[in-house]
Design an enzyme around this catalytic site. Structure first.
Site, PDB file in Angstrom:
ATOM      1  N   TRP A 189       0.836  -1.209   0.000  1.00  0.00           N
ATOM      2  CA  TRP A 189       0.000   0.000   0.000  1.00  0.00           C
ATOM      3  C   TRP A 189       0.860   1.244   0.000  1.00  0.00           C
ATOM      4  O   TRP A 189       0.563   2.226  -0.693  1.00  0.00           O
ATOM      5  CB  TRP A 189      -0.956   0.004   1.192  1.00  0.00           C
ATOM      6  N   ASP A 222      -1.491   7.022   6.104  1.00  0.00           N
ATOM      7  CA  ASP A 222      -2.551   6.085   5.731  1.00  0.00           C
ATOM      8  C   ASP A 222      -2.749   5.192   6.950  1.00  0.00           C
ATOM      9  O   ASP A 222      -1.889   4.381   7.288  1.00  0.00           O
ATOM     10  CB  ASP A 222      -2.105   5.268   4.512  1.00  0.00           C
ATOM     11  N   LYS A 229     -12.190  -1.539   7.539  1.00  0.00           N
ATOM     12  CA  LYS A 229     -11.416  -2.294   8.527  1.00  0.00           C
ATOM     13  C   LYS A 229     -11.934  -2.000   9.942  1.00  0.00           C
ATOM     14  O   LYS A 229     -12.641  -2.814  10.481  1.00  0.00           O
ATOM     15  CB  LYS A 229      -9.936  -2.004   8.351  1.00  0.00           C
TER      16      LYS A 229
HETATM   17  C1  LIG Z   1      -7.070  -1.784   2.727  1.00  0.00           C
HETATM   18  C2  LIG Z   1      -6.032  -0.768   2.586  1.00  0.00           C
HETATM   19  C3  LIG Z   1      -6.011   0.137   1.507  1.00  0.00           C
HETATM   20  C4  LIG Z   1      -6.888  -0.064   0.289  1.00  0.00           C
HETATM   21  O1  LIG Z   1      -8.001   0.603   0.218  1.00  0.00           O
HETATM   22  P1  LIG Z   1      -8.976   0.484  -1.055  1.00  0.00           P
HETATM   23  O2  LIG Z   1     -10.208   1.034  -0.489  1.00  0.00           O
HETATM   24  O3  LIG Z   1      -9.082  -0.953  -1.456  1.00  0.00           O
HETATM   25  O4  LIG Z   1      -8.343   1.330  -2.118  1.00  0.00           O
HETATM   26  C5  LIG Z   1      -5.072   1.137   1.520  1.00  0.00           C
HETATM   27  N1  LIG Z   1      -4.156   1.230   2.502  1.00  0.00           N
HETATM   28  C6  LIG Z   1      -4.118   0.352   3.523  1.00  0.00           C
HETATM   29  C7  LIG Z   1      -3.077   0.476   4.586  1.00  0.00           C
HETATM   30  C8  LIG Z   1      -5.050  -0.677   3.587  1.00  0.00           C
HETATM   31  O5  LIG Z   1      -5.007  -1.553   4.610  1.00  0.00           O
END
Ligand SMILES: *Cc1c(COP(=O)(O)O)cnc(C)c1O
Length: 358
Positions: free
Chosen positions: A102, A170, A194
């Site tokens: 990511w 993020d 999540k």
């Molecule tokens: C799940 C996740 C994403 C992805 O998000 P999408 O909605 O599928 O684009 C981005 N960053 C992290 C750290 C994640 O765990």
């Protein structure tokens, strides 16, 4: 209906009471005579949902009115685009810390708008540990972006030093999982699927002074200022998704972050301790300081143990433990709605495999 024990990485487990409230609201929302699915995004009732959600985010994060909270669509990847679009001035560079897929994707997307410098990376070891935090951060960087918890590999930053340039995080897979100093971030974001609700909704929290830094000319949908100005109803909002996130925020607040953190530490500890003495399974991340309390990754030592864990879990109503394809093996996600009892059930299955003679 018998519910599965759900260890999926996202969309992930939600508390039963949140599901019940969401289900009820699909039939009728708060005396409106409408389903939440029919509720106009410009209604008074939806404005109340937005306002309560913003207040709860600030309350839970311990941040004040120098921050703005908005809800957006497009998931994490849309933030990989919007962050550089808004904050990389032409000709400038931004720093990225590459601690996983990511994090690397965020840098890759930023490369479309400017120079994304990878300051540190742990790619060489397929991200089974955190990279070093950069020792010196150039003050001319527009910002530094990093990922607090690396969902696919199970690493997590325990502490984050000051950077001197705006720090952007993020926090998709560990938001609200522990006590945390959110005030060090100029911007942080988290997808909802999540710890804060259903897929299709993303929380973005921006310190107000960052808005003044936006120099680029952008279509409103991609400009943070427009979403702030319109209070998350610039276009037809994800009304249901934001409502489910509000339910999760209320649940988070009522549990209390201290209790949530204590539970998360206990769940992770049980699983790592089981792995560390196991003769059948091995944790992917060996450095205790780098281990995530949200995603625990491990591999089986033999194909038999791998096959048996999958089938015994299926027999016992345990789902979502298969690892990401880039790591293989298993990944057990211990998000806030997962209970210690759920983990004990999995550990029981792992011990059954330990007792087998292959
Ligand atoms: C799940 C996740 C994403 C992805 O998000 P999408 O909605 O599928 O684009 C981005 N960053 C992290 C750290 C994640 O765990």
């Amino acid at each position: 209906m018998k519910r599965q024990i759900n260890f999926n990485a996202g969309p992930a487990a939600l508390p039963r009471e949140v599901l019940q409230q969401a289900a009820q609201s699909v039939i009728e929302y708060a005396g409106t005579g409408l389903s939440i699915l029919e509720l106009p995004h410009r209604s008074r009732e939806f404005k109340e949902i937005i306002e309560e959600s913003k207040a709860l985010v600030k309350d839970i994060c311990g941040i004040g009115d120098d921050y703005e909270v908005i809800w957006l669509q497009g998931g994490g990847r849309m933030q990989f685009c919007m962050v550089p679009m808004n904050f990389m001035s032409p000709g400038a560079s931004a720093g990225y810390i590459d601690s996983g897929k990511w994090a690397a994707d965020a840098a890759k997307y930023a490369g479309f708008y400017g120079k994304a410098l990878v300051l540190e990376s742990s790619k060489q070891t397929n991200y089974n540990k955190l990279p070093d935090w950069p020792s010196a951060i150039h003050p001319a960087l527009s910002y530094v972006h990093f990922t607090t918890n690396n969902t696919i590999y199970g690493t997590q930053w325990k502490s984050v030093p000051a950077t001197g340039v705006p720090l952007i995080a993020d926090m998709s897979s560990d938001i609200f999982s522990r006590r945390h100093d959110y005030s060090k971030y100029s911007l942080f974001y988290a997808v909802a699927q999540k710890n804060i609700g259903a897929a299709g909704n993303t929380m973005v929290v921006i310190r107000k002074d960052m808005l003044a830094r936006i120099k680029n000319t952008l279509p409103p949908m991609l400009d943070y200022r427009a979403h702030v100005k319109e209070n998350s109803i610039l276009n037809t909002s994800n009304v249901f998704g934001i409502y489910v996130s509000l339910l999760m925020l209320r649940w988070t607040k009522s549990q209390g972050i201290y209790t949530i953190e204590r539970n998360n530490i206990e769940k992770a500890k049980l699983l790592y301790e089981t792995l560390d003495i196991s003769t059948r399974f091995k944790a992917y991340v060996s450095e205790p300081e780098h281990r995530s309390i949200m995603n625990v990754c491990f591999t089986a030592i033999s194909p038999e143990a791998e096959k048996d864990l999958l089938s015994l879990c299926a027999e016992n109503g345990i789902t979502g433990i298969k690892g990401h394809r880039s790591v293989g093996g298993f990944r057990v996600s211990l998000y806030n709605a997962v209970t210690l009892k759920d983990v004990e059930q999995l550990v029981w299955v792992m011990k059954e495999i330990e007792a087998k003679s292959y």
